[in-house]
Design a protein around this motif. Structure first.
Motif, short mmCIF file in Angstrom:
data_model
loop_
_atom_site.label_atom_id
_atom_site.label_comp_id
_atom_site.label_asym_id
_atom_site.label_seq_id
_atom_site.Cartn_x
_atom_site.Cartn_y
_atom_site.Cartn_z
N VAL A 255 105.65 82.26 20.94
CA VAL A 255 104.90 82.99 19.90
C VAL A 255 105.49 84.16 19.40
O VAL A 255 105.22 84.40 18.16
CB VAL A 255 103.49 83.23 20.98
N ALA A 256 106.13 84.94 20.22
CA ALA A 256 106.74 86.30 19.56
C ALA A 256 107.72 85.78 18.47
O ALA A 256 107.75 86.53 17.32
CB ALA A 256 107.47 87.03 20.65
N ALA B 26 107.58 82.82 16.79
CA ALA B 26 106.85 82.51 15.56
C ALA B 26 106.41 83.47 14.71
O ALA B 26 106.47 83.60 13.42
CB ALA B 26 105.89 81.63 15.84
N THR B 27 105.87 84.67 15.28
CA THR B 27 105.30 85.87 14.60
C THR B 27 106.57 86.40 13.82
O THR B 27 106.17 87.15 12.75
CB THR B 27 104.69 86.60 15.82
N ALA B 28 107.51 87.03 14.19
CA ALA B 28 108.74 87.51 13.96
C ALA B 28 109.25 86.83 12.61
O ALA B 28 109.77 87.41 11.68
CB ALA B 28 109.98 87.53 14.82
N LEU C 113 107.63 84.63 10.81
CA LEU C 113 106.29 84.81 9.83
C LEU C 113 106.61 86.17 9.08
O LEU C 113 106.45 86.31 7.78
CB LEU C 113 105.13 84.59 10.42
N THR C 114 106.93 87.10 9.76
CA THR C 114 106.95 88.45 9.25
C THR C 114 108.02 88.64 8.41
O THR C 114 108.21 89.32 7.36
CB THR C 114 106.94 89.36 10.63
N ALA D 102 102.16 80.26 8.68
CA ALA D 102 101.33 80.44 9.64
C ALA D 102 100.91 79.21 10.53
O ALA D 102 100.53 79.49 11.71
CB ALA D 102 99.81 80.57 8.74
N GLY E 230 103.04 79.56 13.72
CA GLY E 230 102.37 80.63 14.84
C GLY E 230 101.02 79.85 15.17
O GLY E 230 100.87 80.03 16.43
N ARG F 41 100.99 79.18 19.38
CA ARG F 41 99.69 79.68 19.88
C ARG F 41 99.12 78.45 20.84
O ARG F 41 98.35 78.49 22.09
CB ARG F 41 98.79 80.40 19.41
#
Length: 390
Positions: free
Chosen positions: A138-139, A141-143, A145-146, A152, A155, A159
């Motif tokens: 999850v971390a 995928a978030t990174a 995306l950032t 999205a 992410g 999740r």
């Protein structure tokens, strides 16, 4: 609490074993009375009491009227009493064999409950150990995306995978609660006591091939010898009924004062004159029961021999598979999951590959704990199938 400690403690608390012990005590107490003579009988009566003329119902007018008191003893043939003792001893031996069977059955049941609880708790631990990997996905995928490298959807997929892992953890927690409930059935005070080390499920304590050759000593066959001996003794008893018993009666008779008192001695002998309709059919019936027990024992021997062979095949196969999982499949699954996640973080791999690798790690862990449960239960079925001397 180790498996063998659980087995030992549960055996002292099992009411079914106490019930069998009581049955054995009852059978043993019946051995001595079986060979005794019947109790003597007290004989009290009035002989030759008038019921007509002026002497009716008078005890002292007619010289034949007597008030009698005496004792009678039946003398059962010594052969019959010895056979009855042998039958009672055979029934006591049968109850002893059933007690041994009950002990071994209880030991296996407790061992299986221990194995199921241990497997459920191990499954929960293994699934919980994957939480850090799911959180790392999850971390990552978030990174991504950032940094503009992911979407999205990635992410959401990460999740969703994390949620599925939590769902499996919840299912594993339910299984732990259920297996603890079964464990408490045998050890009411051990619901929260942690389990200790398992025995070496790869060793049966004896050559596995000898189990098949010793199938005649399987715990479920122990009672047949005593039952057959009791049935054979019944045949001998039925034949002994053709040789009659006898009884002896001694009585003292008091008459009116003007007449002398008397004593009498009587002997009685059974007359087995209709053997073709009484004793012979009974002998045939008892012999048929002997044949029934012999046939049932052979059927049970074949059934348990087949079960032993199947369980032994399962145990051998599972030993090999568990070793393969421990040495190869589980480490490879973890390495694959770590490599896929590292590649995704570095931008050279896809999230889907990382999720797939995590799925594979989860499935390998579940399969491994299932195998450990199968191995432990097949070990218990084989280890407690025979008394220790076999």
């Amino acid at each position: 609490m180790s498996l063998l400690e659980a087995v030992k403690q549960a055996e002292t608390q099992a009411p079914n074993i106490d019930a069998r012990q009581a049955a054995l005590t009852s059978a043993e107490r019946a051995v001595t009375p079986a060979g005794q003579l019947p109790d003597p009988q007290l004989v009290v009566g009035i002989d030759n009491l008038p019921v007509t003329t002026n002497d009716a119902f008078h005890l002292n007018r007619d010289f034949m009227t007597m008030r009698k008191v005496g004792v009678m003893q039946t003398f059962t043939r010594g052969e019959k009493r010895e056979l009855r003792t042998q039958r009672a001893e055979a029934m006591a031996a049968r109850e002893g064999a059933l007690l041994t069977t009950e002990r071994l059955t209880t030991r296996e049941a407790v061992a299986r409950a221990w194995v199921m609880r241990a497997a459920a708790e191990r499954r929960l631990d293994l699934l919980q150990s994957l939480r850090s990997r799911a959180e790392a996905q999850v971390a990552a995928a978030t990174a991504a995306l950032t940094a503009g490298r992911g979407s999205a959807a990635d992410g959401i997929a990460a999740r969703a995978e994390q949620a599925m892992l939590e769902d499996r953890i919840s299912e594993a927690e339910r299984a732990v609660a259920e297996t603890r409930a079964e464990f408490v059935r045998w050890l009411p005070d051990a619901s929260n006591q942690p389990l200790g080390d398992a025995p070496d499920f790869r060793s049966l304590g004896a050559d596995p091939d000898t189990l098949i050759h010793n199938v005649a000593h399987h715990r479920e066959l122990l009672a047949y010898d005593a039952a057959e001996k009791a049935a054979t003794t019944d045949v001998a008893l039925a034949r002994a009924e053709k040789r009659p018993d006898w009884s002896l009666e001694f009585a003292y008779a008091q008459r009116a004062p003007q007449f002398s008192n008397m004593i009498s001695i009587e002997a009685r002998i059974d007359l087995p004159l209709f053997g073709s309709k009484r004793q012979d059919p009974n002998i045939a019936s008892k012999q048929a029961l002997v044949d029934q027990i012999a046939d049932e024992r052979e059927a049970a021997r074949r059934m348990h021999a087949a079960e032993l062979q199947k369980t032994l095949a399962t145990w051998r196969s599972t030993v090999e598979r568990v070793q393969r999982y421990e040495k190869e499949l589980l480490p490879l699954a973890d390495d694959r999951a770590d490599a896929a996640l590292a590649a995704y973080r570095g931008g050279s791999g896809s999230l889907q590959a990382s999720l797939s690798a995590l799925d594979n790690a989860i499935e390998q862990r579940l399969a491994y704990t299932d195998l450990m449960s199968t191995l432990g239960q097949s070990w218990a079925a084989l280890y407690f199938a025979f008394p220790k001397e076999h």
